[in-house]
Structures are given as structure tokens and as C-alpha cells.
Motif scaffolding. Structure first.
Motif, PDB file in Angstrom:
ATOM      1  N   ILE A  99      -8.456 -10.657   2.158  1.00 11.73           N
ATOM      2  CA  ILE A  99      -7.670  -9.798   3.049  1.00 11.73           C
ATOM      3  C   ILE A  99      -6.181 -10.109   2.917  1.00 11.73           C
ATOM      4  O   ILE A  99      -5.347  -9.195   2.828  1.00 11.73           O
ATOM      5  CB  ILE A  99      -8.147  -9.940   4.501  1.00 11.73           C
ATOM      6  CG1 ILE A  99      -9.598  -9.466   4.629  1.00 11.73           C
ATOM      7  CG2 ILE A  99      -7.243  -9.153   5.450  1.00 11.73           C
ATOM      8  CD1 ILE A  99     -10.248  -9.802   5.959  1.00 11.73           C
ATOM      9  N   ALA A 103      -3.398  -7.500   1.641  1.00 13.76           N
ATOM     10  CA  ALA A 103      -2.287  -7.137   2.522  1.00 13.76           C
ATOM     11  C   ALA A 103      -0.949  -7.380   1.829  1.00 13.76           C
ATOM     12  O   ALA A 103      -0.031  -6.556   1.914  1.00 13.76           O
ATOM     13  CB  ALA A 103      -2.367  -7.927   3.828  1.00 13.76           C
ATOM     14  N   ILE A 139      -9.654  -5.970   0.603  1.00 13.88           N
ATOM     15  CA  ILE A 139      -9.634  -6.005   2.065  1.00 13.88           C
ATOM     16  C   ILE A 139     -11.007  -5.631   2.619  1.00 13.88           C
ATOM     17  O   ILE A 139     -11.525  -6.297   3.519  1.00 13.88           O
ATOM     18  CB  ILE A 139      -8.520  -5.095   2.627  1.00 13.88           C
ATOM     19  CG1 ILE A 139      -7.139  -5.689   2.284  1.00 13.88           C
ATOM     20  CG2 ILE A 139      -8.678  -4.883   4.130  1.00 13.88           C
ATOM     21  CD1 ILE A 139      -5.972  -4.746   2.530  1.00 13.88           C
TER      22      ILE A 139
END
Length: 171
Positions: A99, A103, A139
């Protein structure tokens, strides 16, 4: 390898793979001029600039919205990185690393281009999935990892297992 190192490795690998794929497809090929590229009957490479978040929600046309999304991504990456370093399991750390890497990859796009470069389009007949990139896939995989980690039974301590006193309170 410790959970924290595993998570850091997942974040770094995700970020590098995401940025390398975007840079190669955008600057190293003629995809922009010759799209779509048919990869399979259900998958194409296309160029889509996403100025919003997942599924194209919250589209931002102005500079302020762009930088707010960059800031939110960076704050989330920092918070998730702290959690990742403290993670007690490798699964949790790797999920958080995926994640964080995703990001950061999308935040780099927003900062550099004002939008996220998405390029994978999955479809079947009249059904069409949204266009995504490596960061988005990471993600989603990270969220799946978080769910799986949350479903794992809590581990029993070695002291409890050895003594056979699972049901009695410890003094």
C-alpha cells in the motif's frame, strides 16, 4: 528477514516496478499514439490520466486539489510506514508495504504530471473494469493482505502452550 524489512522491500519493489512501467510505457514506446494495444481478448494497454482517486472519484481539475491529493497520499504513506515498522507479522508488513509503495508511486505521478498515469484496461464483452496501474494493483493486493491478516487467529504464547493452562487466568 524481519517483518519490517519485508515490508520495506515490498514498498520499494512496488514503487520501482510502478514507476519503471509507467516511464517505459509513456516515454519508451509509442503507446500514446497507437493505443489501444491488445494484450489478450480481455486486456488492453491504454493511456488514461486519472485526476481523481480510485475509480476516478473526486476528479481534481485545479492545482489545489492536485496538491491536496499528493499531501493526503504522503501523510497516509508515513502513517502506514510507522504501522509497517511495528508490524508483528510478515504478512501484515508486506501488505502495508504494498500500500505504501502504491501510494508513493501515484503521488509521484500527481506531483510530476498533475494526474496518475493508468494503463491496464480489463474487459469482457460489454463489461469494462476501470483502467489501473501497478500501484493500484499493489494497493488492492495490500488491502487483501490486511483482510487476511485480520482473519488469522491470534497466536498463543509459548508459555500458555507449554503449561496447558489455556483456560485459567495467570497469577
Amino acid at each position: 528477514m524481519s517483518p519490517a524489512r519485508s515490508g520495506l522491500l515490498a514498498a520499494l519493489a512496488t514503487l520501482l516496478l510502478d514507476q519503471a512501467s509507467k516511464l517505459w510505457l509513456y516515454f519508451g514506446t509509442d503507446l500514446v499514439m497507437t493505443q489501444p494495444w491488445r494484450l489478450a481478448p480481455f486486456a488492453d494497454f491504454v493511456v488514461v490520466w486519472n485526476r481523481g482517486v480510485s475509480y476516478g472519484l473526486f476528479q481534481q481539475e485545479g492545482g489545489l486539489g492536485r496538491w491536496v491529493l499528493v499531501a493526503v497520499s504522503l501523510v497516509a504513506a508515513v502513517g502506514l510506514s510507522v504501522w509497517m515498522v511495528r508490524a508483528g507479522s510478515r504478512l501484515l508488513a508486506v501488505a502495508l508495504g504494498l500500500i505504501v509503495g502504491g501510494a508513493l508511486g501515484n503521488a509521484i505521478d500527481r506531483a510530476a504530471y498533475g494526474a496518475v498515469f493508468d494503463f491496464v484496461h480489463l474487459h469482457a464483452g460489454r463489461w469494462s473494469w476501470y483502467v489501473f496501474n501497478v500501484a493500484d494493483a499493489a494497493i488492492v493486493a495490500g488491502v487483501v493482505g490486511l483482510i487476511l491478516d485480520s482473519l488469522r487467529p491470534a497466536g498463543r504464547t509459548p508459555q500458555t502452550e507449554a503449561s496447558g493452562d489455556e483456560g485459567r487466568p495467570q497469577a
